[in-house]
Design a protein around this motif. Sequence first.
Motif, PDB file in Angstrom:
ATOM      1  N   ARG A 158      32.606  30.469  33.984  1.00 13.40           N
ATOM      2  CA  ARG A 158      32.145  31.810  33.476  1.00 13.40           C
ATOM      3  C   ARG A 158      31.152  32.504  34.482  1.00 13.40           C
ATOM      4  NH1 ARG A 158      31.229  35.943  32.843  1.00 13.40           N
ATOM      5  NH2 ARG A 158      30.579  37.224  30.649  1.00 13.40           N
ATOM      6  N   GLN A 159      30.551  31.614  35.059  1.00 20.53           N
ATOM      7  CA  GLN A 159      29.405  31.879  35.975  1.00 20.53           C
ATOM      8  C   GLN A 159      30.098  32.859  37.325  1.00 20.53           C
ATOM      9  OE1 GLN A 159      27.478  28.369  37.174  1.00 20.53           O
ATOM     10  NE2 GLN A 159      29.321  27.581  38.204  1.00 20.53           N
ATOM     11  N   TYR A 160      31.480  32.551  37.579  1.00 20.56           N
ATOM     12  CA  TYR A 160      31.917  33.326  38.630  1.00 20.56           C
ATOM     13  C   TYR A 160      32.585  34.910  38.221  1.00 20.56           C
ATOM     14  CZ  TYR A 160      31.541  28.732  40.478  1.00 20.56           C
ATOM     15  OH  TYR A 160      30.930  27.444  41.145  1.00 20.56           O
ATOM     16  N   PHE A 161      32.324  35.228  37.047  1.00 20.00           N
ATOM     17  CA  PHE A 161      32.850  36.406  36.768  1.00 20.00           C
ATOM     18  C   PHE A 161      31.819  37.424  36.380  1.00 20.00           C
ATOM     19  CE2 PHE A 161      36.279  33.385  36.228  1.00 20.00           C
ATOM     20  CZ  PHE A 161      37.448  33.773  36.554  1.00 20.00           C
ATOM     21  N   ALA A 162      32.149  38.427  36.800  1.00 20.84           N
ATOM     22  CA  ALA A 162      31.052  39.534  36.333  1.00 20.84           C
ATOM     23  C   ALA A 162      31.067  40.129  34.907  1.00 20.84           C
ATOM     24  CB  ALA A 162      30.965  40.683  37.366  1.00 20.84           C
ATOM     25  N   GLY A 163      32.347  39.832  34.436  1.00 17.27           N
ATOM     26  CA  GLY A 163      32.501  40.180  32.825  1.00 17.27           C
ATOM     27  C   GLY A 163      34.065  39.775  32.725  1.00 17.27           C
ATOM     28  N   ILE A 164      34.220  40.005  31.443  1.00 15.20           N
ATOM     29  CA  ILE A 164      35.643  39.865  30.890  1.00 15.20           C
ATOM     30  C   ILE A 164      36.124  40.907  30.226  1.00 15.20           C
ATOM     31  CG2 ILE A 164      37.013  38.344  29.499  1.00 15.20           C
ATOM     32  CD1 ILE A 164      35.669  36.774  31.586  1.00 15.20           C
ATOM     33  N   VAL A 165      37.193  41.271  30.644  1.00 15.63           N
ATOM     34  CA  VAL A 165      37.987  42.599  29.985  1.00 15.63           C
ATOM     35  C   VAL A 165      39.110  42.323  29.510  1.00 15.63           C
ATOM     36  CG1 VAL A 165      38.852  45.141  30.457  1.00 15.63           C
ATOM     37  CG2 VAL A 165      36.640  44.086  31.780  1.00 15.63           C
ATOM     38  N   THR A 166      39.626  42.778  28.313  1.00 16.04           N
ATOM     39  CA  THR A 166      40.750  42.336  27.909  1.00 16.04           C
ATOM     40  C   THR A 166      41.636  43.876  27.212  1.00 16.04           C
ATOM     41  OG1 THR A 166      40.152  42.187  25.461  1.00 16.04           O
ATOM     42  CG2 THR A 166      40.072  40.341  26.694  1.00 16.04           C
ATOM     43  N   GLY A 167      42.690  43.641  26.854  1.00 12.20           N
ATOM     44  CA  GLY A 167      43.328  44.886  26.421  1.00 12.20           C
ATOM     45  C   GLY A 167      42.552  45.534  25.248  1.00 12.20           C
ATOM     46  N   GLU A 168      41.884  44.791  24.494  1.00  8.50           N
ATOM     47  CA  GLU A 168      41.414  45.131  23.174  1.00  8.50           C
ATOM     48  C   GLU A 168      39.980  46.145  23.574  1.00  8.50           C
ATOM     49  OE1 GLU A 168      40.233  41.795  20.913  1.00  8.50           O
ATOM     50  OE2 GLU A 168      42.324  41.230  20.521  1.00  8.50           O
ATOM     51  N   ASP A 169      39.638  46.033  24.856  1.00 11.32           N
ATOM     52  CA  ASP A 169      38.532  47.016  25.322  1.00 11.32           C
ATOM     53  C   ASP A 169      38.977  48.359  25.841  1.00 11.32           C
ATOM     54  OD1 ASP A 169      36.892  44.626  25.283  1.00 11.32           O
ATOM     55  OD2 ASP A 169      37.393  43.814  27.151  1.00 11.32           O
ATOM     56  N   VAL A 170      40.151  48.608  25.711  1.00  9.52           N
ATOM     57  CA  VAL A 170      40.772  49.643  26.339  1.00  9.52           C
ATOM     58  C   VAL A 170      41.635  50.524  25.294  1.00  9.52           C
ATOM     59  CG1 VAL A 170      40.191  49.253  28.716  1.00  9.52           C
ATOM     60  CG2 VAL A 170      42.602  48.844  27.707  1.00  9.52           C
ATOM     61  N   LYS A 171      41.744  51.713  25.297  1.00  7.75           N
ATOM     62  CA  LYS A 171      42.659  52.491  24.475  1.00  7.75           C
ATOM     63  C   LYS A 171      44.055  52.300  24.975  1.00  7.75           C
ATOM     64  CE  LYS A 171      43.562  57.162  22.450  1.00  7.75           C
ATOM     65  NZ  LYS A 171      43.410  58.527  22.839  1.00  7.75           N
ATOM     66  N   ASN A 172      44.406  52.509  26.181  1.00  9.00           N
ATOM     67  CA  ASN A 172      45.708  52.408  26.661  1.00  9.00           C
ATOM     68  C   ASN A 172      45.917  51.040  27.427  1.00  9.00           C
ATOM     69  OD1 ASN A 172      46.627  54.921  25.541  1.00  9.00           O
ATOM     70  ND2 ASN A 172      45.088  55.550  27.091  1.00  9.00           N
ATOM     71  N   ASN A 173      46.986  50.354  27.380  1.00 11.62           N
ATOM     72  CA  ASN A 173      47.256  49.194  28.057  1.00 11.62           C
ATOM     73  C   ASN A 173      48.306  49.154  29.040  1.00 11.62           C
ATOM     74  OD1 ASN A 173      45.844  47.095  26.532  1.00 11.62           O
ATOM     75  ND2 ASN A 173      46.857  47.335  24.703  1.00 11.62           N
ATOM     76  N   LYS A 174      48.314  48.234  29.732  1.00 15.18           N
ATOM     77  CA  LYS A 174      49.101  48.419  31.122  1.00 15.18           C
ATOM     78  C   LYS A 174      50.412  48.946  30.556  1.00 15.18           C
ATOM     79  CE  LYS A 174      47.189  44.372  33.097  1.00 15.18           C
ATOM     80  NZ  LYS A 174      47.287  43.030  33.595  1.00 15.18           N
ATOM     81  N   PRO A 175      50.988  49.847  31.375  1.00 17.63           N
ATOM     82  CA  PRO A 175      51.024  50.258  32.772  1.00 17.63           C
ATOM     83  C   PRO A 175      49.876  51.308  32.909  1.00 17.63           C
ATOM     84  CG  PRO A 175      52.924  51.263  32.073  1.00 17.63           C
ATOM     85  CD  PRO A 175      52.482  50.319  30.741  1.00 17.63           C
ATOM     86  N   ALA A 176      49.215  51.651  32.006  1.00 16.05           N
ATOM     87  CA  ALA A 176      48.109  52.795  32.059  1.00 16.05           C
ATOM     88  C   ALA A 176      46.983  51.905  32.835  1.00 16.05           C
ATOM     89  CB  ALA A 176      47.738  53.116  30.537  1.00 16.05           C
ATOM     90  N   PRO A 177      46.461  52.913  33.792  1.00 23.87           N
ATOM     91  CA  PRO A 177      45.427  52.157  34.397  1.00 23.87           C
ATOM     92  C   PRO A 177      43.942  51.689  33.948  1.00 23.87           C
ATOM     93  CG  PRO A 177      45.310  54.445  34.830  1.00 23.87           C
ATOM     94  CD  PRO A 177      46.411  54.233  33.745  1.00 23.87           C
ATOM     95  N   ASP A 178      43.912  52.083  32.541  1.00 26.63           N
ATOM     96  CA  ASP A 178      42.527  51.890  31.899  1.00 26.63           C
ATOM     97  C   ASP A 178      41.921  50.459  31.927  1.00 26.63           C
ATOM     98  OD1 ASP A 178      44.081  54.028  30.892  1.00 26.63           O
ATOM     99  OD2 ASP A 178      43.272  53.995  28.852  1.00 26.63           O
ATOM    100  N   ILE A 179      42.664  49.467  31.854  1.00 24.91           N
ATOM    101  CA  ILE A 179      41.866  48.147  31.791  1.00 24.91           C
ATOM    102  C   ILE A 179      41.514  47.876  33.293  1.00 24.91           C
ATOM    103  CG2 ILE A 179      43.897  46.923  32.730  1.00 24.91           C
ATOM    104  CD1 ILE A 179      42.881  44.894  30.314  1.00 24.91           C
ATOM    105  N   TYR A 180      41.964  48.139  34.289  1.00 26.38           N
ATOM    106  CA  TYR A 180      41.531  48.183  35.590  1.00 26.38           C
ATOM    107  C   TYR A 180      40.238  49.010  35.968  1.00 26.38           C
ATOM    108  CZ  TYR A 180      45.104  44.660  36.632  1.00 26.38           C
ATOM    109  OH  TYR A 180      45.825  43.554  36.402  1.00 26.38           O
ATOM    110  N   LEU A 181      40.550  50.229  35.542  1.00 27.42           N
ATOM    111  CA  LEU A 181      39.464  51.329  35.474  1.00 27.42           C
ATOM    112  C   LEU A 181      38.027  50.547  35.029  1.00 27.42           C
ATOM    113  CD1 LEU A 181      41.333  54.419  35.547  1.00 27.42           C
ATOM    114  CD2 LEU A 181      40.314  53.475  37.639  1.00 27.42           C
ATOM    115  N   HIS A 182      38.235  50.075  33.510  1.00 26.08           N
ATOM    116  CA  HIS A 182      37.328  49.617  32.951  1.00 26.08           C
ATOM    117  C   HIS A 182      36.612  48.167  33.564  1.00 26.08           C
ATOM    118  CE1 HIS A 182      34.765  48.754  29.455  1.00 26.08           C
ATOM    119  NE2 HIS A 182      35.193  47.657  29.272  1.00 26.08           N
ATOM    120  N   ALA A 183      37.472  47.544  34.090  1.00 23.22           N
ATOM    121  CA  ALA A 183      36.921  46.340  34.835  1.00 23.22           C
ATOM    122  C   ALA A 183      36.203  46.580  35.943  1.00 23.22           C
ATOM    123  CB  ALA A 183      38.153  45.410  35.159  1.00 23.22           C
ATOM    124  N   LEU A 184      36.444  47.690  36.617  1.00 27.88           N
ATOM    125  CA  LEU A 184      35.704  48.219  37.722  1.00 27.88           C
ATOM    126  C   LEU A 184      34.241  48.527  37.306  1.00 27.88           C
ATOM    127  CD1 LEU A 184      38.065  50.478  39.851  1.00 27.88           C
ATOM    128  CD2 LEU A 184      37.507  48.322  40.651  1.00 27.88           C
TER     129      LEU A 184
END
Length: 96
Positions: free
Chosen positions: A9-35
């Motif tokens: 866990r210490q190697y990750f700045a955060g954890i993002v899942t499909g539940e954290d965004v409105k639109n799942n892949k192939p929408a860019p939402d999950i990656y933009l949120h992760a940034l």
Amino acid sequence: MTLSHNDLRQYFAGIVTGEDVKNNKPAPDIYLHALNVAKVDKNEAVIFEDAPNGVESGLNAGIDVVLVPDQVMPSEEMIKKVTGVKSLADAVPLFE
């Protein structure tokens, strides 16, 4: 839970899942949120993907994508837009 159990866990700045965004892949939402969670610009990031929807999502976010082979490969047109590797080990020289 798996990351914590394996003391990763210490190697990750955060954890993002499909539940954290409105639109799942192939929408860019999950990656933009992760940034946003990691507090990095898309020019400082790279995505490792093995699925066509994930590749499309990363490209839609404007982030460089490294394609890791899987049973279902993206179209030839999409493959031309990413960096391809035969295995994750092949990606190491890309960052040296």
